[in-house]
Design an enzyme around this catalytic site. Structure first.
Site: not given
Length: 260
Positions: A111-112
């Site tokens: 994820d980011k």
């Protein structure tokens, strides 16, 4: 090209036009034709078709014979803020970040806000094998939470945690995570090795016990280790690393997608 030819779905995948699975659909739909060497007429390909030296392959009428890409296998130490997406309209997309071209994609996303080891390749066959095996192979992370924890927290994490995760229709469902290996490496930091990949799994597991993840870094994916690779840098895999990865992926085919 191999002496006995290359299976048509693999040939199409090697050009970067489609994944192996998508190539099968294109072949079934009559989108792929082959012109045999020395013949003027094209013939519709089926899944058992083999492409021989000198043959020309057409996808929806377009000659794709010369579009096979050099196979690229690299790992990135993904920085925070870079997004695992192939959408080039996102200025933070990981493909542009590594200067990728053609069919380069990632095998197992982060994820980011997470960092660490991300495998990128244009080998559609390997990517499919890894994703099929995602609920079997090991992924190791270093996680730091927002406050110190006691040992019983690690025992509960290791035993499995019931968390809410989205299904394929984006409906939240309660699921029990598999038992996993967890070890303390600091007053607020631990290492965890998973063999499944529910969406944001580690973050959701920690939240069930009142902890917020403040740092999450993947340090190993199957046989690949991040090692001392600096954040934001890439390196190509060694031939022996590729061989080990392919061998492991080929014998472990199962179901979940990998996203944390």
């Amino acid at each position: 090209m191999e002496e006995k030819g290359i299976r048509i779905n693999r040939f199409v995948a090697d050009t970067g036009a489609a994944s192996r699975r998508r190539a099968d659909d294109l072949i079934d739909g009559g989108h792929v034709e082959v012109q045999r060497k020395g013949r003027g007429r094209r013939e519709r390909a089926d899944k058992g078709f083999r492409v021989m030296p000198g043959d020309r392959v057409f996808l929806d009428g377009r000659d794709i014979t010369g579009e096979a890409e050099r196979k690229v296998y690299m790992i990135l130490n993904k920085p925070r803020g870079i997004v695992c997406t192939a959408d080039r309209s996102d200025p933070k997309n990981v493909i542009d970040f590594v200067g990728g071209k053609g069919s380069l994609t990632y095998a197992g996303r982060l994820d980011k806000d997470s960092t660490g080891l991300l495998l990128l390749t244009n080998d559609g066959e390997l990517n499919n094998l890894i994703m099929k095996a995602a609920s079997c192979h090991e992924k190791e992370y270093i996680c730091r939470v927002d406050k110190p924890f006691r040992d019983d927290f690690l025992k509960k994490m290791a035993a499995g945690v019931t968390i809410a995760v989205p299904d394929r229709n984006h409906v939240m469902r309660r699921r029990r995570t598999r038992p996993c290996h967890v070890r303390r490496i600091g007053i607020d930091k631990f290492a965890i090795t998973l063999t499944q990949g529910y969406n944001r799994q580690i973050r959701r597991m920690c939240a069930e016990f009142g902890f917020e993840v403040v740092e999450l870094k993947r340090v190993r994916l199957m046989t690949l280790k991040l090692g001392s690779l600096p954040e934001g840098r890439t390196r190509e895999l060694l031939p022996e690393e590729i061989d080990r990865l392919k061998a492991m992926a080929a014998v472990k085919e199962a179901g979940d997608n990998d996203e944390h």
